[in-house]
Design an enzyme around this catalytic site. Structure first.
Site, PDB file in Angstrom:
ATOM      1  N   HIS A  19      38.433  39.026  32.401  1.00 10.53           N
ATOM      2  CA  HIS A  19      39.891  38.998  32.559  1.00 10.53           C
ATOM      3  C   HIS A  19      40.594  39.653  31.374  1.00 10.53           C
ATOM      4  O   HIS A  19      41.783  39.959  31.452  1.00 10.53           O
ATOM      5  CB  HIS A  19      40.341  37.540  32.700  1.00 10.53           C
ATOM      6  CG  HIS A  19      41.512  37.334  33.614  1.00 10.53           C
ATOM      7  ND1 HIS A  19      41.859  38.186  34.644  1.00 10.53           N
ATOM      8  CD2 HIS A  19      42.435  36.322  33.655  1.00 10.53           C
ATOM      9  CE1 HIS A  19      42.921  37.718  35.276  1.00 10.53           C
ATOM     10  NE2 HIS A  19      43.296  36.605  34.699  1.00 10.53           N
ATOM     11  N   PHE A  64      49.506  33.953  27.250  1.00  7.60           N
ATOM     12  CA  PHE A  64      48.521  33.705  28.299  1.00  7.60           C
ATOM     13  C   PHE A  64      48.896  34.550  29.524  1.00  7.60           C
ATOM     14  O   PHE A  64      50.041  34.910  29.742  1.00  7.60           O
ATOM     15  CB  PHE A  64      48.368  32.221  28.647  1.00  7.60           C
ATOM     16  CG  PHE A  64      47.601  31.466  27.597  1.00  7.60           C
ATOM     17  CD1 PHE A  64      46.221  31.400  27.631  1.00  7.60           C
ATOM     18  CD2 PHE A  64      48.279  30.859  26.546  1.00  7.60           C
ATOM     19  CE1 PHE A  64      45.514  30.723  26.656  1.00  7.60           C
ATOM     20  CE2 PHE A  64      47.577  30.182  25.560  1.00  7.60           C
ATOM     21  CZ  PHE A  64      46.183  30.118  25.607  1.00  7.60           C
ATOM     22  N   ASN A  66      49.272  34.393  32.763  1.00  4.70           N
ATOM     23  CA  ASN A  66      50.248  34.114  33.818  1.00  4.70           C
ATOM     24  C   ASN A  66      51.700  34.309  33.387  1.00  4.70           C
ATOM     25  O   ASN A  66      52.593  34.367  34.237  1.00  4.70           O
ATOM     26  CB  ASN A  66      50.069  32.684  34.333  1.00  4.70           C
ATOM     27  CG  ASN A  66      48.761  32.491  35.060  1.00  4.70           C
ATOM     28  OD1 ASN A  66      47.959  33.410  35.172  1.00  4.70           O
ATOM     29  ND2 ASN A  66      48.541  31.284  35.552  1.00  4.70           N
ATOM     30  N   ASP A  91      42.501  44.016  34.636  1.00  4.99           N
ATOM     31  CA  ASP A  91      41.267  43.910  35.415  1.00  4.99           C
ATOM     32  C   ASP A  91      41.559  43.918  36.904  1.00  4.99           C
ATOM     33  O   ASP A  91      42.583  43.397  37.352  1.00  4.99           O
ATOM     34  CB  ASP A  91      40.524  42.625  35.040  1.00  4.99           C
ATOM     35  CG  ASP A  91      41.380  41.379  35.279  1.00  4.99           C
ATOM     36  OD1 ASP A  91      42.441  41.258  34.634  1.00  4.99           O
ATOM     37  OD2 ASP A  91      41.001  40.533  36.111  1.00  4.99           O
ATOM     38  N   ASN A 112      47.903  37.235  38.694  1.00 10.17           N
ATOM     39  CA  ASN A 112      49.062  36.509  38.172  1.00 10.17           C
ATOM     40  C   ASN A 112      49.738  37.208  37.004  1.00 10.17           C
ATOM     41  O   ASN A 112      50.948  37.085  36.808  1.00 10.17           O
ATOM     42  CB  ASN A 112      48.660  35.091  37.762  1.00 10.17           C
ATOM     43  CG  ASN A 112      48.379  34.205  38.963  1.00 10.17           C
ATOM     44  OD1 ASN A 112      48.991  34.354  40.018  1.00 10.17           O
ATOM     45  ND2 ASN A 112      47.441  33.286  38.818  1.00 10.17           N
TER      46      ASN A 112
END
Length: 238
Positions: A19, A64, A66, A91, A112
């Site tokens: 990720h 982060f 999201n 990704d 997200n």
């Protein structure tokens, strides 16, 4: 100014996750080019430099994944940038490992981080998707994405990141197809834009016409059969 955002999650725990390939990509550009040291601003790590004669800001949101758009949106508002001034690297599950695709606009496809960027920055920015492959079934996706790259993945991951960093000037100049070709060649693939020109379609002929042409090509030139065919189909004298 061009803003190049790599997406990922902050902290050593996530550093080698699939990720985090977006973070890895901008780190590779930073290492191979003359950028300032990383500093903290816009709830992100940022570095300034130049690519292809254009001022560039590298950014790794630390909010982060999201909430990536909150950080990137803050930077864009500060510099008064438009979506066309933004490139986001991230990704992509639905691309085979080592494949890359670059386009402007599109959907988030369940990612997200991209969903957050769309909400805070608009949608008409350039999206550089780096394939990490799909585990095959939905139940394995979470562990696959948040799992570390395997040792075997280095055979394509390092050439991919190196090719992107070495040719980052093309990214800044908007030479998207050329950049994709460089990456494909670095991984032993084919130049994707070089597709054969379509051949001119022959005028459609009826089955009867085709059969006649076929028979004409095989018409005997001598012998009794040739004489008979000449009498049947040949032109009559005036």
């Amino acid at each position: 100014m061009l803003l190049i955002a790599g997406l990922g999650n902050p902290g050593a725990k996530y550093q080698s996750n699939r990720h985090n390939i977006g973070f890895m990509a901008v780190d590779a550009i930073h290492r191979r080019r003359s950028f300032s040291p990383w500093s903290k601003k816009f709830r992100a790590e940022i570095a300034e430099g130049e690519l292809g004669g254009q001022k560039v800001l590298l950014i790794k949101p630390q909010t982060f994944m999201n909430l990536s758009g909150e950080s990137v949106g803050e930077a864009m508002r500060f510099y008064k940038l438009e979506p066309s001034d933004l490139v986001v690297i991230y990704d992509e599950l639905d691309l085979p490992a080592g494949k890359a695709r670059l386009k402007t606009g599109g959907g988030h496809n369940g990612h997200n981080g991209i969903k957050s960027i769309d909400a805070h920055c608009g949608r008409e920015y350039r999206r550089l998707r780096l394939g990490i492959g799909h585990p095959g079934v939905k139940e394995l996706v979470h562990n696959h994405v948040l799992g570390d790259f395997a040792k075997a993945d280095q055979s394509w991951l390092e050439p991919l990141l190196d090719a992107l960093a070495d040719n980052a000037d093309m990214l800044a100049r908007g030479e998207d197809s050329q950049l994709m070709n460089k990456i494909a060649l670095a991984l032993g693939g084919k130049v994707e834009e070089e597709t054969p020109k379509p051949e001119k379609k022959a005028v459609a002929k009826s089955h009867i016409h085709q059969a006649r042409n076929h028979n004409q090509q095989r018409m005997p030139e001598s012998g009794p059969m040739a004489e008979m065919l000449k009498r049947m189909f040949g032109k009559k004298d005036d």
